[in-house]
Design an enzyme around this catalytic site. Structure first.
Site, mmCIF file in Angstrom:
data_model
loop_
_atom_site.group_PDB
_atom_site.id
_atom_site.type_symbol
_atom_site.label_atom_id
_atom_site.label_comp_id
_atom_site.label_asym_id
_atom_site.label_seq_id
_atom_site.Cartn_x
_atom_site.Cartn_y
_atom_site.Cartn_z
ATOM 1 N N CYS A 122 0.847 -1.189 0.000
ATOM 2 C CA CYS A 122 0.000 0.000 0.000
ATOM 3 C C CYS A 122 0.883 1.240 0.000
ATOM 4 O O CYS A 122 1.992 1.243 0.533
ATOM 5 C CB CYS A 122 -0.885 -0.032 1.235
ATOM 6 S SG CYS A 122 -1.789 1.501 1.577
ATOM 7 N N HIS A 256 -8.351 -3.499 1.956
ATOM 8 C CA HIS A 256 -7.283 -2.755 2.639
ATOM 9 C C HIS A 256 -7.495 -1.253 2.533
ATOM 10 O O HIS A 256 -7.483 -0.541 3.541
ATOM 11 C CB HIS A 256 -5.927 -3.135 2.035
ATOM 12 C CG HIS A 256 -4.776 -2.425 2.676
ATOM 13 N ND1 HIS A 256 -4.010 -2.994 3.673
ATOM 14 C CD2 HIS A 256 -4.260 -1.170 2.486
ATOM 15 C CE1 HIS A 256 -3.080 -2.137 4.065
ATOM 16 N NE2 HIS A 256 -3.206 -1.018 3.354
ATOM 17 N N GLU A 257 -7.699 -0.758 1.318
ATOM 18 C CA GLU A 257 -7.832 0.694 1.147
ATOM 19 C C GLU A 257 -9.111 1.221 1.779
ATOM 20 O O GLU A 257 -9.141 2.349 2.272
ATOM 21 C CB GLU A 257 -7.758 1.059 -0.342
ATOM 22 C CG GLU A 257 -6.479 0.617 -1.047
ATOM 23 C CD GLU A 257 -5.199 1.051 -0.354
ATOM 24 O OE1 GLU A 257 -5.227 2.002 0.449
ATOM 25 O OE2 GLU A 257 -4.154 0.424 -0.607
ATOM 26 N N HIS A 260 -8.458 2.081 5.302
ATOM 27 C CA HIS A 260 -7.927 3.446 5.461
ATOM 28 C C HIS A 260 -9.058 4.470 5.384
ATOM 29 O O HIS A 260 -9.090 5.432 6.164
ATOM 30 C CB HIS A 260 -6.911 3.744 4.369
ATOM 31 C CG HIS A 260 -5.601 3.027 4.543
ATOM 32 N ND1 HIS A 260 -5.002 2.857 5.771
ATOM 33 C CD2 HIS A 260 -4.773 2.453 3.623
ATOM 34 C CE1 HIS A 260 -3.861 2.205 5.612
ATOM 35 N NE2 HIS A 260 -3.696 1.939 4.331
ATOM 36 N N HIS A 266 -2.057 1.004 9.399
ATOM 37 C CA HIS A 266 -1.521 -0.320 9.108
ATOM 38 C C HIS A 266 -1.396 -1.171 10.364
ATOM 39 O O HIS A 266 -1.247 -0.662 11.470
ATOM 40 C CB HIS A 266 -0.166 -0.198 8.420
ATOM 41 C CG HIS A 266 -0.276 0.232 6.989
ATOM 42 N ND1 HIS A 266 0.716 0.921 6.323
ATOM 43 C CD2 HIS A 266 -1.283 0.063 6.090
ATOM 44 C CE1 HIS A 266 0.328 1.160 5.087
ATOM 45 N NE2 HIS A 266 -0.881 0.656 4.927
#
Length: 303
Positions: A122, A256-257, A260, A266
């Site tokens: 990432c 994952h994104e 965020h 993380h």
């Protein structure tokens, strides 16, 4: 006797040659594009006290990832950031990086550390304040963005920019559903990107957000903390919509994104979706650490 010695010398040359070749390809090209971290190949085994070309770039990379910040030291030491001298601050930063990624904590740029640095990841930093201690708790290893930003509402609109392929949309929507299943968040689709809180896009090169693709800062993709909501993926990567072995899984990257976008940083746990790096063909689901993190951020007891 000569006949016996010659094969020995040949094998010695053979193995040394292959060791050199292995060192030379720690950071390999992908999709015929040279790795932006290829300079690390020439820094194998550098350590404190060395003055080697490329150390300055190593400092820059660790600074970007949030492990090193010379601005927090005395002003007359700030020039060290632009020198090729492996100093105390760099050794400390490297040890912190090795600890985060469960490597041998040596402070030496060994081959295992170079290999980890060169893995696809990432684009967001691991730390936003180099002075923060590692997030090692008894059970959880998740992190948050500075100030713990979060959404003030639980119903969020999402939209796909014009450059998102139709094949990419279902796995990204599945990622939204997976986050919705463990939180009170409800996501609904709108056509107009300007009306959406969460905006999916595929970009290339320098696209104006400070995280250019083709550069370590861009990574495979990056997602911005609340209330920004932008999610960018590198259009030039080999993406998979259905689990191809040599391509990056779209749903895994989306999970994952989106973490965020919801406010998670993380994690140090390799199995967690918020772990920074991912391999081609790797497919993940939300891990207990991801769920603990999002519940801790939003102070959720249940769903």
């Amino acid at each position: 006797m000569t006949i016996q010695v010659f094969p020995y010398l040949f094998l010695l040359f053979y193995f040394h040659s292959h060791i050199d070749i292995a060192h030379a390809h720690l950071c390999e090209s992908r999709n015929n594009v040279p790795s932006p971290l290829g300079f690390l190949n020439q820094l194998s085994q550098v350590q404190k006290g060395d003055n080697v070309t490329g150390v300055r770039e190593l400092k820059k990379h660790l600074s970007y990832l949030g492990y090193l910040n010379y601005n927090n030291t005395y002003s007359n030491d700030q020039k060290k950031e632009h020198e090729n001298i492996f100093d105390d601050s760099l050794e400390t930063a490297l040890k912190k990086y090795q600890k985060f990624y469960h490597l041998n904590i040596t402070g030496v740029l060994d081959d295992s550390t170079i290999t980890k640095m060169c893995q696809p990841r990432c684009g967001m930093p691991d730390f936003f304040n180099p002075n923060n201690s590692l997030p090692f708790r008894t059970i959880s290893h998740y992190t948050f963005f500075p100030g713990n930003p979060k959404w003030q509402k639980k119903t969020l609109a999402y939209a796909f920019d014009w450059n998102v392929k139709e094949e990419a949309k279902p796995p990204l929507e599945h990622a939204l559903k997976e986050w919705s299943s463990v939180t009170p968040f409800k996501f609904y689709y709108v056509k107009n990107v300007s009306r959406a809180e969460i905006k999916f896009s595929f970009m290339s090169g320098d696209h104006g957000d400070g995280y250019p693709f083709g550069d370590p800062r861009g990574g495979l993709g990056h997602g911005f903390a609340p209330p920004d909501g932008r999610v960018h993926f590198d259009v030039n990567q080999n993406w998979s919509w259905a689990g191809k072995r040599n391509a990056f899984d779209m749903k895994t990257a989306g999970l994952h994104e989106l973490g965020h976008v919801l406010g998670l940083g993380h994690s140090t746990i390799v199995e967690a979706i918020m772990y920074p790096s991912v391999h081609p063909g790797e497919r993940k689901k939300l891990h207990k650490d991801d769920i603990n993190g999002i519940k801790a951020l939003y102070k959720l007891r249940g769903k």
